[in-house]
Scaffold this motif. Structure first.
Motif, mmCIF file in Angstrom:
data_model
loop_
_atom_site.group_PDB
_atom_site.id
_atom_site.type_symbol
_atom_site.label_atom_id
_atom_site.label_comp_id
_atom_site.label_asym_id
_atom_site.label_seq_id
_atom_site.Cartn_x
_atom_site.Cartn_y
_atom_site.Cartn_z
ATOM 1 N N GLY A 19 0.794 -1.225 0.000
ATOM 2 C CA GLY A 19 0.000 0.000 0.000
ATOM 3 C C GLY A 19 0.821 1.266 0.000
ATOM 4 N N ILE A 20 2.051 1.182 -0.472
ATOM 5 C CA ILE A 20 2.947 2.335 -0.497
ATOM 6 C C ILE A 20 2.468 3.359 -1.527
ATOM 7 C CG2 ILE A 20 5.321 3.091 -0.956
ATOM 8 C CD1 ILE A 20 4.917 1.353 1.579
ATOM 9 N N GLN A 21 2.448 4.625 -1.118
ATOM 10 C CA GLN A 21 2.185 5.713 -2.048
ATOM 11 C C GLN A 21 3.262 6.770 -1.877
ATOM 12 O OE1 GLN A 21 -1.798 7.294 -2.018
ATOM 13 N NE2 GLN A 21 -2.706 5.295 -2.357
ATOM 14 N N THR A 22 3.567 7.440 -2.965
ATOM 15 C CA THR A 22 4.600 8.468 -2.948
ATOM 16 C C THR A 22 4.073 9.766 -3.547
ATOM 17 O OG1 THR A 22 5.472 7.853 -5.116
ATOM 18 C CG2 THR A 22 6.434 6.740 -3.197
ATOM 19 N N ASP A 23 4.808 10.804 -3.308
ATOM 20 C CA ASP A 23 4.532 12.113 -3.883
ATOM 21 C C ASP A 23 5.879 12.823 -3.953
ATOM 22 O OD1 ASP A 23 3.304 14.395 -4.877
ATOM 23 O OD2 ASP A 23 1.748 14.435 -3.342
ATOM 24 N N SER A 24 5.888 14.109 -4.165
ATOM 25 C CA SER A 24 7.144 14.836 -4.188
ATOM 26 C C SER A 24 6.979 16.176 -3.489
ATOM 27 C CB SER A 24 7.635 15.037 -5.623
ATOM 28 O OG SER A 24 6.680 15.741 -6.375
ATOM 29 N N VAL A 25 8.107 16.676 -2.970
ATOM 30 C CA VAL A 25 8.130 17.936 -2.233
ATOM 31 C C VAL A 25 9.341 18.745 -2.673
ATOM 32 C CG1 VAL A 25 6.927 17.010 -0.209
ATOM 33 C CG2 VAL A 25 9.420 16.897 -0.322
ATOM 34 N N LYS A 26 9.285 20.024 -2.409
ATOM 35 C CA LYS A 26 10.433 20.886 -2.695
ATOM 36 C C LYS A 26 11.429 20.768 -1.551
ATOM 37 C CE LYS A 26 7.558 24.199 -5.145
ATOM 38 N NZ LYS A 26 6.959 25.542 -5.129
ATOM 39 N N LEU A 39 9.979 14.031 7.668
ATOM 40 C CA LEU A 39 9.981 15.407 7.175
ATOM 41 C C LEU A 39 8.665 16.112 7.456
ATOM 42 C CD1 LEU A 39 11.594 14.759 3.672
ATOM 43 C CD2 LEU A 39 12.748 15.400 5.812
ATOM 44 N N VAL A 40 8.767 17.394 7.707
ATOM 45 C CA VAL A 40 7.623 18.285 7.855
ATOM 46 C C VAL A 40 7.435 18.976 6.508
ATOM 47 C CG1 VAL A 40 6.746 20.329 9.045
ATOM 48 C CG2 VAL A 40 8.187 18.680 10.279
ATOM 49 N N VAL A 41 6.225 18.988 6.000
ATOM 50 C CA VAL A 41 5.944 19.692 4.751
ATOM 51 C C VAL A 41 5.171 20.955 5.103
ATOM 52 C CG1 VAL A 41 4.885 19.598 2.475
ATOM 53 C CG2 VAL A 41 5.915 17.541 3.460
ATOM 54 N N GLY A 42 5.773 22.093 4.790
ATOM 55 C CA GLY A 42 5.186 23.371 5.152
ATOM 56 C C GLY A 42 4.645 24.133 3.961
ATOM 57 N N ALA A 43 4.516 25.417 4.147
ATOM 58 C CA ALA A 43 3.995 26.307 3.120
ATOM 59 C C ALA A 43 4.790 26.154 1.833
ATOM 60 C CB ALA A 43 4.063 27.753 3.607
ATOM 61 N N GLY A 44 4.086 26.158 0.721
ATOM 62 C CA GLY A 44 4.734 26.038 -0.576
ATOM 63 C C GLY A 44 5.227 24.639 -0.890
ATOM 64 N N ASN A 45 4.800 23.637 -0.093
ATOM 65 C CA ASN A 45 5.202 22.244 -0.309
ATOM 66 C C ASN A 45 6.703 22.044 -0.115
ATOM 67 O OD1 ASN A 45 4.460 19.533 -0.896
ATOM 68 N ND2 ASN A 45 5.204 19.764 -2.987
ATOM 69 N N VAL A 46 7.291 22.796 0.826
ATOM 70 C CA VAL A 46 8.722 22.723 1.111
ATOM 71 C C VAL A 46 8.956 21.817 2.318
ATOM 72 C CG1 VAL A 46 10.781 24.038 1.757
ATOM 73 C CG2 VAL A 46 9.141 25.000 0.134
ATOM 74 N N ALA A 47 9.897 20.883 2.180
ATOM 75 C CA ALA A 47 10.191 19.917 3.237
ATOM 76 C C ALA A 47 11.357 20.351 4.109
ATOM 77 C CB ALA A 47 10.503 18.560 2.621
ATOM 78 N N THR A 48 11.153 20.236 5.419
ATOM 79 C CA THR A 48 12.211 20.440 6.398
ATOM 80 C C THR A 48 12.233 19.216 7.311
ATOM 81 O OG1 THR A 48 10.716 21.597 7.906
ATOM 82 C CG2 THR A 48 11.995 22.954 6.364
ATOM 83 N N HIS A 49 13.280 19.075 8.074
ATOM 84 C CA HIS A 49 13.382 17.948 9.005
ATOM 85 C C HIS A 49 12.597 18.235 10.284
ATOM 86 C CE1 HIS A 49 16.975 17.118 6.522
ATOM 87 N NE2 HIS A 49 16.664 15.865 6.795
ATOM 88 N N THR A 50 11.962 17.198 10.812
ATOM 89 C CA THR A 50 11.385 17.314 12.140
ATOM 90 C C THR A 50 12.532 17.393 13.141
ATOM 91 O OG1 THR A 50 9.904 16.311 13.776
ATOM 92 C CG2 THR A 50 11.204 14.799 12.445
#
Length: 125
Positions: A19-26, A39-50
């Motif tokens: 049941g794996i699903q993927t997407d992409s982030v900046k 990862l935390v996905v914030g405004a603008g679909n930008v990923a940062t580390h938790t």
């Protein structure tokens, strides 16, 4: 077009179910990511580390160097992440570092309440 090289193997213990699903982030500029990072996905679909394991929403799919992140930003492409499925809680990380028992508890709590990802302890682990 930017090409990335997948730097992991299919048998690294991170993915443990179907049941794996993927997407992409900046990516964030000048930031390296490791396969399994929460990862935390914030405004603008930008990923940062938790920083705590309590606020993440996706898991990094492949290793990305800081130079690759900068190249992706310059080319306008995103990096792949897991958004759904069953994963080994012992194989996820924060900036490539294994989680402490407190971070595992926080990450599992987050998974159970706010994501389509299940963090499990594999049988025999």
């Amino acid at each position: 077009m930017l090409k990335t090289t997948v730097t992991h193997t299919a048998n690294d213990g991170l993915v443990i179910g179907d049941g794996i699903q993927t997407d992409s982030v900046k990516p964030t500029a000048a930031t390296a990511y490791k396969r399994g990072d929460l990862l935390v996905v914030g405004a603008g679909n930008v990923a940062t580390h938790t920083t705590t394991g309590a606020d993440w929403s996706v898991i990094c799919l492949e290793d990305v160097t800081a130079a690759q992140a900068d190249a992706a930003i310059a080319a306008g492409v995103e990096i792949p992440v897991y958004t759904q499925g069953e994963f080994n809680v012992n194989a996820v990380s924060i900036k490539g570092v294994a989680l402490t028992s407190e971070q595992k508890a926080a990450a599992r709590g987050r998974a159970n309440s706010a994501t389509a990802i299940e963090l499990r302890t594999p049988v025999g682990a």
